[in-house]
Design a protein around this motif. Sequence first.
Motif, short mmCIF file in Angstrom:
data_model
loop_
_atom_site.label_atom_id
_atom_site.label_comp_id
_atom_site.label_asym_id
_atom_site.label_seq_id
_atom_site.Cartn_x
_atom_site.Cartn_y
_atom_site.Cartn_z
N THR A 59 0.84 -1.20 0.00
CA THR A 59 0.00 0.00 0.00
C THR A 59 0.87 1.25 0.00
OG1 THR A 59 -1.78 -1.16 1.14
CG2 THR A 59 -1.77 1.24 1.30
N ALA A 60 1.90 1.26 0.83
CA ALA A 60 2.80 2.41 0.90
C ALA A 60 3.52 2.62 -0.43
CB ALA A 60 3.81 2.22 2.03
N ALA A 61 3.91 1.54 -1.09
CA ALA A 61 4.59 1.65 -2.39
C ALA A 61 3.68 2.28 -3.43
CB ALA A 61 5.08 0.28 -2.85
N GLY A 99 2.82 11.24 5.46
CA GLY A 99 3.98 10.52 5.98
C GLY A 99 3.72 9.94 7.35
N GLN A 100 2.96 10.66 8.17
CA GLN A 100 2.65 10.15 9.50
C GLN A 100 1.73 8.93 9.45
OE1 GLN A 100 1.35 13.92 11.15
NE2 GLN A 100 3.22 14.11 12.37
N LEU A 101 0.84 8.88 8.46
CA LEU A 101 0.07 7.65 8.27
C LEU A 101 1.00 6.49 7.94
CD1 LEU A 101 -3.00 8.77 6.08
CD2 LEU A 101 -2.92 8.47 8.57
N MET A 102 2.00 6.75 7.11
CA MET A 102 2.90 5.70 6.63
C MET A 102 3.88 5.23 7.70
SD MET A 102 3.56 7.35 2.87
CE MET A 102 4.47 6.00 2.13
N THR A 103 4.04 6.03 8.77
CA THR A 103 4.98 5.66 9.84
C THR A 103 4.27 5.40 11.17
OG1 THR A 103 5.33 8.02 10.32
CG2 THR A 103 6.90 6.94 8.82
N HIS A 104 2.94 5.35 11.15
CA HIS A 104 2.14 5.13 12.36
C HIS A 104 2.42 6.20 13.42
CE1 HIS A 104 0.43 1.36 11.01
NE2 HIS A 104 1.63 0.88 10.75
N LEU A 155 -4.76 5.31 4.03
CA LEU A 155 -3.90 5.36 2.84
C LEU A 155 -4.57 4.68 1.65
CD1 LEU A 155 -0.43 4.60 4.47
CD2 LEU A 155 -1.11 6.75 3.37
N ALA A 156 -5.27 3.57 1.89
CA ALA A 156 -6.01 2.92 0.81
C ALA A 156 -7.06 3.88 0.25
CB ALA A 156 -6.67 1.64 1.31
N GLY A 157 -7.71 4.63 1.14
CA GLY A 157 -8.69 5.60 0.68
C GLY A 157 -8.07 6.72 -0.12
N ILE A 158 -6.87 7.14 0.24
CA ILE A 158 -6.18 8.18 -0.53
C ILE A 158 -5.82 7.68 -1.91
CG2 ILE A 158 -4.03 9.51 -0.62
CD1 ILE A 158 -4.25 9.80 2.45
N SER A 262 8.90 11.62 9.11
CA SER A 262 8.02 11.55 10.27
C SER A 262 8.29 10.34 11.16
CB SER A 262 6.55 11.51 9.81
OG SER A 262 6.34 10.41 8.94
N ALA A 263 9.14 9.43 10.72
CA ALA A 263 9.42 8.21 11.50
C ALA A 263 10.09 8.55 12.83
CB ALA A 263 10.30 7.26 10.70
N THR A 264 9.58 7.94 13.90
CA THR A 264 10.20 8.09 15.21
C THR A 264 10.80 6.77 15.69
OG1 THR A 264 8.11 7.65 16.35
CG2 THR A 264 8.62 9.95 15.86
N THR A 265 10.54 5.69 14.94
CA THR A 265 11.16 4.39 15.19
C THR A 265 11.82 3.99 13.87
OG1 THR A 265 9.27 3.05 14.46
CG2 THR A 265 9.26 3.83 16.76
N ASN A 266 12.23 2.74 13.75
CA ASN A 266 12.80 2.30 12.47
C ASN A 266 11.73 1.80 11.51
OD1 ASN A 266 12.12 -0.17 13.56
ND2 ASN A 266 14.20 -0.99 13.59
N TYR A 267 10.45 2.06 11.83
CA TYR A 267 9.34 1.67 10.96
C TYR A 267 9.01 2.81 10.02
CZ TYR A 267 4.78 -0.07 9.42
OH TYR A 267 3.73 -0.53 8.66
N SER A 268 8.99 2.51 8.72
CA SER A 268 8.67 3.53 7.72
C SER A 268 8.15 2.85 6.46
CB SER A 268 9.92 4.36 7.39
OG SER A 268 9.64 5.37 6.44
N GLY A 269 6.93 3.18 6.07
CA GLY A 269 6.39 2.66 4.82
C GLY A 269 6.12 1.18 4.80
N GLY A 270 5.77 0.60 5.94
CA GLY A 270 5.41 -0.82 5.97
C GLY A 270 6.52 -1.76 6.34
#
Length: 351
Positions: A59-61, A99-104, A155-158, A262-270
Amino acid sequence: MRNFVRNTLAQNNTRGSIVIIKNGQPQQISYGYAWYGKKVGNGNDNVVYPTASLQKVVTAAMIIQLMNENWHTSQKFTQNTKISRWYPNLKNADNITIGQLMTHTSGIQATNTELDRGKVLSENDAINWAIDNTNNGTQGTPGTYFYNNTNYLLLAGIIIKISGQSYENNFNNRIINKLGLANTFLYQDIPSWKTDPISYVWNNGKKNYQDAEYVKKTLASQLPGAGNMFTTPMDYYKIQLGLTNGSILSKSDFYYLTHLKSATTNYSGGLHLDDDHTKSAYGSLSNTHFGNWIKMTTDNRYGIIMFLNQVSGDETAQKNIGTKILDHIKPRMFDKDNNQDDQDLINISGN
Protein backbone atom coordinates in the motif's frame (compact mmCIF):
# COMPACT_ATOMS: atom_id res chain seq x y z
CA MET A 1 18.94 -26.81 3.98
CA ARG A 2 15.57 -28.47 3.36
CA ASN A 3 16.11 -31.00 6.14
CA PHE A 4 17.32 -28.33 8.57
CA VAL A 5 14.30 -26.09 7.97
CA ARG A 6 11.77 -28.91 8.24
CA ASN A 7 13.44 -30.30 11.35
CA THR A 8 13.48 -26.86 12.96
CA LEU A 9 9.76 -26.44 12.30
CA ALA A 10 9.03 -29.95 13.59
CA GLN A 11 11.06 -29.45 16.75
CA ASN A 12 9.08 -26.31 17.48
CA ASN A 13 5.67 -27.82 16.69
CA THR A 14 5.24 -25.32 13.89
CA ARG A 15 3.84 -25.67 10.38
CA GLY A 16 4.00 -23.44 7.34
CA SER A 17 5.67 -22.49 4.09
CA ILE A 18 8.97 -20.63 3.94
CA VAL A 19 11.20 -19.12 1.29
CA ILE A 20 14.84 -18.90 2.25
CA ILE A 21 17.17 -16.70 0.20
CA LYS A 22 20.86 -17.50 0.04
CA ASN A 23 23.26 -15.62 -2.22
CA GLY A 24 20.32 -14.26 -4.20
CA GLN A 25 18.75 -17.67 -4.81
CA PRO A 26 15.28 -18.34 -3.33
CA GLN A 27 14.16 -21.79 -2.24
CA GLN A 28 10.71 -22.70 -0.95
CA ILE A 29 10.51 -25.23 1.87
CA SER A 30 7.17 -26.27 3.38
CA TYR A 31 6.12 -28.49 6.24
CA GLY A 32 2.78 -29.83 7.46
CA TYR A 33 -0.76 -29.26 6.28
CA ALA A 34 -2.32 -26.03 5.15
CA TRP A 35 -5.74 -27.64 5.61
CA TYR A 36 -5.50 -30.65 7.86
CA GLY A 37 -9.10 -31.81 7.33
CA LYS A 38 -8.61 -32.16 3.59
CA LYS A 39 -4.94 -33.14 3.80
CA VAL A 40 -3.85 -30.16 1.68
CA GLY A 41 -0.15 -29.65 2.26
CA ASN A 42 1.61 -26.39 2.91
CA GLY A 43 3.33 -25.31 -0.29
CA ASN A 44 0.57 -26.81 -2.42
CA ASP A 45 0.25 -24.84 -5.66
CA ASN A 46 -3.37 -24.00 -4.86
CA VAL A 47 -2.75 -22.49 -1.40
CA VAL A 48 -2.44 -18.71 -0.92
CA TYR A 49 -1.66 -17.33 2.52
CA PRO A 50 -2.98 -14.24 4.29
CA THR A 51 -0.23 -11.65 4.56
CA ALA A 52 -1.80 -9.52 7.32
CA SER A 53 0.48 -6.52 7.98
CA LEU A 54 2.99 -7.62 5.34
CA GLN A 55 0.56 -6.00 2.89
CA LYS A 56 1.25 -2.54 4.28
CA VAL A 57 4.48 -2.04 2.32
CA VAL A 58 2.54 -2.69 -0.88
CA THR A 59 0.00 0.00 0.00
CA ALA A 60 2.80 2.41 0.90
CA ALA A 61 4.59 1.65 -2.39
CA MET A 62 1.47 2.55 -4.36
CA ILE A 63 1.35 5.88 -2.53
CA ILE A 64 4.93 6.56 -3.69
CA GLN A 65 3.97 5.63 -7.25
CA LEU A 66 1.10 8.12 -7.18
CA MET A 67 3.38 10.73 -5.64
CA ASN A 68 5.75 10.36 -8.59
CA GLU A 69 2.99 10.32 -11.20
CA ASN A 70 1.39 13.52 -9.90
CA TRP A 71 4.59 15.46 -9.26
CA HIS A 72 3.96 17.91 -12.10
CA THR A 73 0.17 18.11 -11.79
CA SER A 74 -2.33 19.98 -9.67
CA GLN A 75 -2.62 16.86 -7.49
CA LYS A 76 1.04 17.04 -6.44
CA PHE A 77 1.62 15.85 -2.89
CA THR A 78 4.53 14.81 -0.68
CA GLN A 79 5.07 13.05 2.61
CA ASN A 80 4.39 16.42 4.28
CA THR A 81 0.95 16.98 2.73
CA LYS A 82 -1.83 17.18 5.32
CA ILE A 83 -4.49 14.50 4.93
CA SER A 84 -7.26 17.08 5.35
CA ARG A 85 -6.96 17.40 1.55
CA TRP A 86 -8.67 14.02 1.27
CA TYR A 87 -10.38 13.75 4.66
CA PRO A 88 -11.77 17.19 5.56
CA ASN A 89 -14.17 15.68 8.08
CA LEU A 90 -11.61 13.53 9.90
CA LYS A 91 -10.73 14.65 13.40
CA ASN A 92 -7.30 16.35 13.56
CA ALA A 93 -6.69 15.83 9.83
CA ASP A 94 -5.23 19.35 9.56
CA ASN A 95 -2.40 18.21 11.83
CA ILE A 96 -1.67 14.80 10.28
CA THR A 97 0.56 14.29 7.24
CA ILE A 98 0.48 11.44 4.77
CA GLY A 99 3.98 10.52 5.98
CA GLN A 100 2.65 10.15 9.50
CA LEU A 101 0.07 7.65 8.27
CA MET A 102 2.90 5.70 6.63
CA THR A 103 4.98 5.66 9.84
CA HIS A 104 2.14 5.13 12.36
CA THR A 105 2.84 8.51 13.93
CA SER A 106 -0.54 10.10 13.15
CA GLY A 107 -1.71 9.89 16.75
CA ILE A 108 -4.71 7.80 15.66
CA GLN A 109 -5.54 5.24 18.32
CA ALA A 110 -8.73 3.74 16.91
CA THR A 111 -9.77 0.33 18.23
CA ASN A 112 -11.42 -2.83 16.91
CA THR A 113 -10.24 -2.73 13.30
CA GLU A 114 -9.78 -6.53 13.45
CA LEU A 115 -12.95 -7.25 15.43
CA ASP A 116 -15.04 -9.16 12.88
CA ARG A 117 -18.24 -7.16 12.46
CA GLY A 118 -19.95 -9.98 10.57
CA LYS A 119 -20.75 -8.08 7.40
CA VAL A 120 -19.00 -7.99 4.04
CA LEU A 121 -18.01 -4.39 3.36
CA SER A 122 -17.10 -2.57 0.18
CA GLU A 123 -13.78 -0.73 0.16
CA ASN A 124 -15.51 2.60 0.68
CA ASP A 125 -17.68 1.25 3.49
CA ALA A 126 -14.61 -0.11 5.26
CA ILE A 127 -12.77 3.22 4.94
CA ASN A 128 -15.82 5.25 6.00
CA TRP A 129 -16.17 3.02 9.06
CA ALA A 130 -12.52 3.72 9.89
CA ILE A 131 -13.16 7.47 9.64
CA ASP A 132 -16.23 7.30 11.90
CA ASN A 133 -14.41 5.01 14.33
CA THR A 134 -11.52 7.47 14.51
CA ASN A 135 -13.80 10.47 15.01
CA ASN A 136 -15.63 8.72 17.84
CA GLY A 137 -12.46 7.64 19.66
CA THR A 138 -9.56 9.25 21.46
CA GLN A 139 -6.46 10.46 19.68
CA GLY A 140 -2.90 11.01 20.71
CA THR A 141 -0.57 13.75 19.60
CA PRO A 142 0.62 13.54 15.98
CA GLY A 143 4.28 12.61 15.98
CA THR A 144 3.86 9.84 18.54
CA TYR A 145 4.27 6.23 17.37
CA PHE A 146 1.19 4.05 17.81
CA TYR A 147 0.79 1.08 15.50
CA ASN A 148 -2.73 1.12 14.10
CA ASN A 149 -4.38 -0.44 11.04
CA THR A 150 -6.45 2.70 10.55
CA ASN A 151 -3.42 4.53 9.17
CA TYR A 152 -3.25 2.14 6.23
CA LEU A 153 -7.01 2.00 5.72
CA LEU A 154 -6.83 5.77 5.26
CA LEU A 155 -3.90 5.36 2.84
CA ALA A 156 -6.01 2.92 0.81
CA GLY A 157 -8.69 5.60 0.68
CA ILE A 158 -6.18 8.18 -0.53
CA ILE A 159 -5.12 5.82 -3.32
CA ILE A 160 -8.78 5.58 -4.35
CA LYS A 161 -9.32 9.35 -4.19
CA ILE A 162 -6.19 10.32 -6.14
CA SER A 163 -6.46 7.65 -8.84
CA GLY A 164 -10.24 7.69 -9.25
CA GLN A 165 -10.13 3.89 -9.19
CA SER A 166 -10.67 1.25 -6.52
CA TYR A 167 -7.83 0.00 -4.36
CA GLU A 168 -8.47 -3.36 -6.02
CA ASN A 169 -7.88 -1.97 -9.52
CA ASN A 170 -4.75 -0.14 -8.40
CA PHE A 171 -3.44 -3.27 -6.73
CA ASN A 172 -4.07 -5.44 -9.78
CA ASN A 173 -2.55 -2.95 -12.23
CA ARG A 174 0.32 -1.60 -10.16
CA ILE A 175 1.44 -4.79 -8.42
CA ILE A 176 0.08 -8.02 -9.90
CA ASN A 177 0.29 -7.04 -13.56
CA LYS A 178 3.63 -5.24 -13.19
CA LEU A 179 5.25 -8.33 -11.65
CA GLY A 180 3.27 -11.01 -13.47
CA LEU A 181 2.19 -12.61 -10.20
CA ALA A 182 0.07 -15.74 -10.60
CA ASN A 183 -0.55 -16.47 -6.92
CA THR A 184 -1.34 -13.08 -5.38
CA PHE A 185 -4.88 -11.80 -4.83
CA LEU A 186 -7.04 -9.60 -2.70
CA TYR A 187 -9.37 -11.85 -0.75
CA GLN A 188 -12.42 -11.23 -2.95
CA ASP A 189 -10.43 -12.17 -6.05
CA ILE A 190 -9.10 -15.57 -4.93
CA PRO A 191 -10.25 -17.92 -7.74
CA SER A 192 -12.32 -21.01 -7.04
CA TRP A 193 -9.41 -23.36 -7.77
CA LYS A 194 -7.27 -21.70 -5.08
CA THR A 195 -7.77 -21.89 -1.33
CA ASP A 196 -6.62 -19.96 1.67
CA PRO A 197 -5.25 -22.12 4.52
CA ILE A 198 -6.59 -22.90 7.97
CA SER A 199 -4.57 -21.82 10.99
CA TYR A 200 -3.93 -24.00 14.02
CA VAL A 201 -2.15 -24.17 17.34
CA TRP A 202 -0.13 -26.90 19.00
CA ASN A 203 -1.23 -27.53 22.56
CA ASN A 204 0.56 -28.94 25.56
CA GLY A 205 -1.14 -32.28 25.05
CA LYS A 206 1.29 -32.73 22.16
CA LYS A 207 -1.43 -32.51 19.54
CA ASN A 208 -1.07 -30.70 16.23
CA TYR A 209 -3.79 -28.95 14.24
CA GLN A 210 -5.93 -27.78 17.16
CA ASP A 211 -8.36 -24.83 17.35
CA ALA A 212 -8.81 -24.38 13.61
CA GLU A 213 -9.38 -20.79 12.48
CA TYR A 214 -9.41 -19.16 9.05
CA VAL A 215 -9.69 -15.60 7.78
CA LYS A 216 -13.37 -14.94 7.23
CA LYS A 217 -14.52 -12.94 4.21
CA THR A 218 -16.17 -10.44 6.53
CA LEU A 219 -12.91 -9.74 8.38
CA ALA A 220 -10.85 -9.46 5.20
CA SER A 221 -13.32 -6.95 3.77
CA GLN A 222 -12.73 -4.67 6.76
CA LEU A 223 -9.01 -4.28 5.98
CA PRO A 224 -8.45 -2.97 2.44
CA GLY A 225 -4.80 -2.00 2.14
CA ALA A 226 -3.98 -3.28 5.60
CA GLY A 227 -4.72 -7.01 5.64
CA ASN A 228 -6.75 -8.35 2.71
CA MET A 229 -3.89 -9.56 0.48
CA PHE A 230 -3.21 -13.28 0.01
CA THR A 231 -0.11 -14.68 -1.63
CA THR A 232 2.64 -17.30 -1.44
CA PRO A 233 6.09 -16.77 0.06
CA MET A 234 7.64 -17.03 -3.41
CA ASP A 235 5.32 -14.37 -4.86
CA TYR A 236 6.05 -12.19 -1.85
CA TYR A 237 9.76 -12.57 -2.59
CA LYS A 238 9.05 -11.23 -6.09
CA ILE A 239 7.25 -8.27 -4.53
CA GLN A 240 10.32 -7.52 -2.42
CA LEU A 241 12.48 -7.58 -5.54
CA GLY A 242 10.02 -5.25 -7.26
CA LEU A 243 10.41 -2.65 -4.53
CA THR A 244 13.90 -1.78 -5.78
CA ASN A 245 14.33 -3.11 -9.32
CA GLY A 246 12.05 -0.60 -11.03
CA SER A 247 9.03 -2.87 -11.46
CA ILE A 248 7.20 -1.24 -8.54
CA LEU A 249 9.72 1.27 -7.21
CA SER A 250 13.26 2.33 -7.97
CA LYS A 251 16.07 2.12 -5.43
CA SER A 252 15.74 5.83 -4.73
CA ASP A 253 11.97 5.44 -4.26
CA PHE A 254 12.58 2.61 -1.81
CA TYR A 255 15.02 4.78 0.12
CA TYR A 256 12.41 7.53 0.31
CA LEU A 257 9.78 5.01 1.46
CA THR A 258 11.94 3.64 4.26
CA HIS A 259 13.38 6.98 5.43
CA LEU A 260 10.26 9.11 5.86
CA LYS A 261 10.97 12.17 7.97
CA SER A 262 8.02 11.55 10.27
CA ALA A 263 9.42 8.21 11.50
CA THR A 264 10.20 8.09 15.21
CA THR A 265 11.16 4.39 15.19
CA ASN A 266 12.80 2.30 12.47
CA TYR A 267 9.34 1.67 10.96
CA SER A 268 8.67 3.53 7.72
CA GLY A 269 6.39 2.66 4.82
CA GLY A 270 5.41 -0.82 5.97
CA LEU A 271 8.87 -2.08 6.89
CA HIS A 272 11.38 -1.84 9.69
CA LEU A 273 14.77 -0.82 8.38
CA ASP A 274 17.24 -1.83 11.04
CA ASP A 275 20.45 -0.25 9.76
CA ASP A 276 20.11 0.24 5.99
CA HIS A 277 21.25 -3.39 5.78
CA THR A 278 18.19 -5.34 6.90
CA LYS A 279 14.46 -4.94 6.34
CA SER A 280 11.81 -6.77 8.33
CA ALA A 281 8.12 -6.93 9.17
CA TYR A 282 5.77 -9.14 11.17
CA GLY A 283 2.08 -9.73 10.58
CA SER A 284 -0.80 -11.55 12.23
CA LEU A 285 -4.58 -11.26 12.43
CA SER A 286 -6.63 -11.25 15.62
CA ASN A 287 -8.47 -14.48 16.48
CA THR A 288 -6.41 -16.54 14.05
CA HIS A 289 -3.11 -18.37 14.50
CA PHE A 290 -1.24 -17.16 11.43
CA GLY A 291 2.22 -15.71 11.93
CA ASN A 292 4.12 -14.05 9.07
CA TRP A 293 7.67 -12.77 9.29
CA ILE A 294 10.06 -11.39 6.71
CA LYS A 295 13.67 -10.55 7.42
CA MET A 296 15.94 -9.86 4.46
CA THR A 297 18.98 -7.89 3.54
CA THR A 298 18.01 -4.76 1.62
CA ASP A 299 19.88 -6.06 -1.44
CA ASN A 300 17.57 -9.14 -1.32
CA ARG A 301 20.51 -11.55 -1.34
CA TYR A 302 19.86 -13.19 2.03
CA GLY A 303 16.85 -13.68 4.22
CA ILE A 304 13.64 -15.48 5.06
CA ILE A 305 9.97 -15.10 4.21
CA MET A 306 8.02 -17.18 6.69
CA PHE A 307 4.28 -17.87 6.45
CA LEU A 308 3.19 -20.00 9.41
CA ASN A 309 -0.26 -21.53 9.78
CA GLN A 310 0.43 -23.47 12.99
CA VAL A 311 2.18 -21.82 15.90
CA SER A 312 3.14 -22.97 19.38
CA GLY A 313 4.15 -19.63 20.83
CA ASP A 314 3.88 -15.88 20.52
CA GLU A 315 5.46 -13.48 18.05
CA THR A 316 8.84 -13.68 19.76
CA ALA A 317 8.83 -17.49 19.64
CA GLN A 318 8.00 -17.42 15.93
CA LYS A 319 10.83 -15.00 15.21
CA ASN A 320 13.22 -17.16 17.20
CA ILE A 321 12.45 -20.04 14.84
CA GLY A 322 13.14 -17.80 11.88
CA THR A 323 16.35 -16.55 13.46
CA LYS A 324 17.67 -20.11 13.80
CA ILE A 325 17.03 -20.64 10.11
CA LEU A 326 18.65 -17.31 9.21
CA ASP A 327 21.76 -18.22 11.15
CA HIS A 328 21.94 -21.48 9.21
CA ILE A 329 21.60 -19.60 5.90
CA LYS A 330 24.35 -17.11 6.70
CA PRO A 331 25.91 -17.30 10.19
CA ARG A 332 26.05 -14.00 12.10
CA MET A 333 24.80 -11.91 9.17
CA PHE A 334 21.77 -10.74 11.15
CA ASP A 335 23.38 -10.55 14.60
CA LYS A 336 23.29 -6.74 14.76
CA ASP A 337 19.56 -6.49 14.14
CA ASN A 338 17.53 -5.18 17.03
CA ASN A 339 14.50 -7.38 16.37
CA GLN A 340 11.88 -4.66 16.64
CA ASP A 341 9.85 -5.95 13.73
CA ASP A 342 6.33 -4.65 13.27
CA GLN A 343 5.48 -3.56 16.75
CA ASP A 344 1.86 -4.75 16.49
CA LEU A 345 1.90 -5.86 20.11
CA ILE A 346 2.96 -2.53 21.60
CA ASN A 347 -0.75 -1.64 21.67
CA ILE A 348 -3.08 -4.52 21.01
CA SER A 349 -5.90 -1.96 20.71
CA GLY A 350 -4.32 -0.98 17.41
CA ASN A 351 -5.64 -4.19 15.86
